[in-house]
Write an enzyme that holds these catalytic residues in place. Sequence first.
Site, PDB file in Angstrom:
ATOM      1  N   ARG A  64       7.478  29.718 -13.347  1.00 23.62           N
ATOM      2  CA  ARG A  64       7.469  30.006 -11.912  1.00 23.62           C
ATOM      3  C   ARG A  64       6.127  29.678 -11.261  1.00 23.62           C
ATOM      4  O   ARG A  64       6.077  29.429 -10.059  1.00 23.62           O
ATOM      5  CB  ARG A  64       7.899  31.452 -11.667  1.00 23.62           C
ATOM      6  CG  ARG A  64       9.328  31.662 -12.172  1.00 23.62           C
ATOM      7  CD  ARG A  64       9.968  32.984 -11.916  1.00 23.62           C
ATOM      8  NE  ARG A  64       9.164  34.162 -12.039  1.00 23.62           N
ATOM      9  CZ  ARG A  64       9.533  35.355 -11.607  1.00 23.62           C
ATOM     10  NH1 ARG A  64      10.698  35.514 -11.020  1.00 23.62           N
ATOM     11  NH2 ARG A  64       8.760  36.387 -11.772  1.00 23.62           N
ATOM     12  N   GLU A 101       4.249  42.212 -21.598  1.00 22.81           N
ATOM     13  CA  GLU A 101       4.675  43.611 -21.559  1.00 22.81           C
ATOM     14  C   GLU A 101       5.881  43.848 -22.449  1.00 22.81           C
ATOM     15  O   GLU A 101       6.220  44.984 -22.757  1.00 22.81           O
ATOM     16  CB  GLU A 101       4.945  44.072 -20.118  1.00 22.81           C
ATOM     17  CG  GLU A 101       6.022  43.316 -19.387  1.00 22.81           C
ATOM     18  CD  GLU A 101       5.541  42.083 -18.633  1.00 22.81           C
ATOM     19  OE1 GLU A 101       6.147  41.773 -17.611  1.00 22.81           O
ATOM     20  OE2 GLU A 101       4.592  41.406 -19.070  1.00 22.81           O
TER      21      GLU A 101
END
Length: 176
Positions: A64, A101
Amino acid sequence: MNDALNVRLEHELRIIPDFPKPGIRFRDITLLLANASLMREVIDAMSQPFAKRDVSHVVGVEARGFLFGVSIALQLNASFVPARKPGKLPAATVRESFALEYGRDALEMHTDALRHDSRVLVVDDILATGGTIAAACRLVERVGARVVGVSVLGAIAGLCEPGVLAGRDVRALVSL
């Protein structure tokens, strides 16, 4: 960033719960990408803090970060360099691993993509733990170039680990 742009962005960044894994709140940017006038404002706002910093190259983080990075590079009259997932680039690369994460990953960049005098802006969409962006910055520095800043669409408040991006000029349009 102006408040009107901030409010408009909040409506264009939807949250998808439990994607790509349970417990993750994924920030979906596809509504923003479909809004040409807002995208133009976002590109302008992400570029503006670095307009007078003599940026020679923009490194966009897969995938992205590519969507913002190419446009920002054009806006700054700079070259674009992709930082990709392992095995996606055809020539000799340098690699950096990092923690996400929800796991581990790595980025690669062509060893000849930057010069020693390159002044680099690192671009991505969302800053979470900071591991991905820190790895991209290390890639730039490993080939001898200089990171002049980091520009992201949004930063998830409280998730970036202290010290991961210490000393870096990090600009986020919105806090998520």
